[in-house]
Design an enzyme around this catalytic site. Structure first.
Site: not given
Length: 513
Positions: A158, A279
């Site tokens: 989960h 980036s």
């Protein structure tokens, strides 16, 4: 009258717009090897059966061998105005020999059985390449060092921390999944490896064909016996696309874990600089782009499966041009799947896991709480449902105190208050993530001996697949070599029956099913 090879019935040619809309030469480049091999096998059969004059067959074989040499040199280009690879090769033979001789090549054959046979021959290569690429990635996953047997990671259910596992346990899990992908690919190969050649347009022919001979010359395991099914079937393509889609999904699941675990909040794994980018604005960033693209490109393989299912569902038996739209999508899925398998193997070799960080997260996330429940069953004789409740009460009480399972003193006090005292030293032992990992000795569990047993089993399975792969590639290589040897000898003047009877010993026997 149009000058197209099919143009006898037509008074005018198709427009340039129609040609651009219907041609497949850009897609068919991948099929040139298959079409030439198939042409040679077909003409060998025509000559042996006396369906076309022996001298014409010899001349055609010579022309095809010249085209093969040109293809091997990278000099054979398809002309778009000739629509597809089949008409291109036939026209090249006719231009070499004249229509009186070269025009015999297409006797007892249709583009319908040609394209199915070509595609099956190309797909066999692709399926074998995909098996090889999966086995290479499996080998990377199974070649973990001994220390990874006890390199701790949190296991998740989960998306929440569940129980501690090891890096080796995680790697063997993915290897196990990939070996199922290999089994799926082998199953698809089995359904692909059947010859459609000789089915003609859809109904067979009045010529006395030897479909078993051409199947053996092309290395197929058998013949698709029903002519209408042979020219109509596209389920082998769909099954292959399904194997690619499932395989792509499995790679995506691994990639998702790497993307997630490489983030600062987890800091469980670091991707090599060679498989990451930065980036344009944020100088601190290191982005796991290969894993991200692996995750994203699973959509291409899934999309191809849906496209092929949609294409085929509305087409009646017998060829329709809808079916030529299978290859552009499938080719893209092939390239995506194979390139992803190969780059994931490279990335996986260079992954660096932080076991100390994994162990820290297991402590903080109560990952070993189940071990107290198991201890109370084994040592105190309590039913598991009751020990589950006791352990849950302990966890709840520790959370209220802002403590974790590391705080064994607090844990011992709480258990005493609950009426089930356990010594602090015992709690320290059973709550330790490494203790949990080593204690799961059941088959398939996390203990080093269990993981080693699974690794040995997976290696044996992989070796079995590798043996099949080698034998199958050898079979196809042998069939191709025998076909071309026969073509060269016969083109040089040898007797059809004598040569083909001789090379038959080198050809694979057809399977009886």
């Amino acid at each position: 009258m149009t000058d197209k090879l099919w143009g006898g019935r037509f008074d005018e040619d198709i427009t340039s717009e129609v040609l651009d809309y219907t041609l497949t030469t850009d897609i068919d480049v991948r099929l040139i090897f298959a079409d030439l091999w198939q042409d040679i096998a077909h003409v060998l059969m025509l000559g042996k059966r006396g369906i076309i004059p022996a001298d014409n067959a010899r001349a055609i074989l010579g022309a095809l061998l010249r085209l093969w040499e040109k293809h091997e040199r990278g000099e054979l280009a398809l002309r778009p105005e000739l629509e597809d690879v089949h008409f291109n090769i036939e026209q090249m033979v006719i231009e070499d020999l004249g229509r009186e001789t070269g025009g015999h090549m297409h006797t007892a054959r249709s583009r319908n059985d040609q394209v199915s046979t070509d595609t099956r021959m190309y797909l066999r290569r692709v399926q074998l390449d995909a098996v090889a690429a999966n086995l290479a990635l499996v080998d990377v996953l199974l070649s973990f060092p001994e220390e990874e047997l006890l390199a701790i990671l949190p296991g998740y259910t989960h998306s929440q921390a569940a129980q501690p596992v090891s890096v080796a346990f995680w790697k063997t899990a993915h290897a196990s999944m990939l070996l199922r992908d290999v089994r799926r690919l082998r199953g698809a190969f089995d359904r692909t490896d059947e010859s459609a050649l000789g089915a003609c347009a859809l109904a067979g022919t009045s010529f006395p064909l030897d479909r078993e001979l051409t199947a053996r010359l092309l290395g197929f395991r058998g013949v698709l016996s029903h002519a209408l099914d042979a020219t109509s079937a596209r389920d082998y393509l769909i099954e292959t696309a399904s194997a690619f889609a499932i395989g792509g999904n499995n790679l995506s699941r691994m990639a998702e874990e790497i993307v997630m675990w490489s983030g600062h909040e987890y800091s469980l794994v670091e991707v090599s600089d060679a498989y990451a980018t930065g980036s344009s604005i944020m100088p601190q960033k290191k982005n796991p782009v290969v894993a991200e693209l692996t995750r994203g490109r699973a959509g291409r393989t899934a999309g191809t499966l849906v496209q092929l299912l949609t294409m085929a569902k509305g087409v009646t038996l017998g060829y329709s041009c809808d079916l030529q739209d299978d290859k552009p999508y499938l080719w893209n899925a092939i390239d995506t799947y194979l390139s992803t398998l190969r780059i994931v193997a490279g990335q996986t070799k260079e992954l660096r896991f932080d076991s100390a960080r994994g162990e820290h997260l297991c402590w903080d996330n109560f990952s070993t709480a189940t071990e107290l429940a198991n201890y109370l069953v084994a040592e105190h004789g309590l039913p598991f449902r009751e020990t589950h409740h006791i352990t849950g009460s302990l966890v709840g009480a520790l959370i209220k105190r802002g403590a974790t399972l590391r705080d064994t003193k607090a844990g011992a006090e709480i258990l005493a208050e609950l009426g089930h005292p356990v010594e602090e030293s015992v709690l320290a032992r059973i709550f330790a993530p490494r203790t949990a990992v080593t204690s799961y000795t059941s088959p398939g569990g996390t203990s080093p001996q269990s993981v080693e047993a699974v690794r040995a089993e997976l290696r044996q399975t992989a070796q079995g697949h590798a043996g099949w792969l080698e034998r199958t590639r050898d079979k196809l290589g042998t069939a191709q070599a025998a076909t071309f040897r026969a073509a060269r000898e016969i083109a040089a003047g040898a007797d059809f029956a004598k040569v083909l009877d001789t090379v038959a010993a080198d050809l694979p026997a057809l399977e009886q099913r």
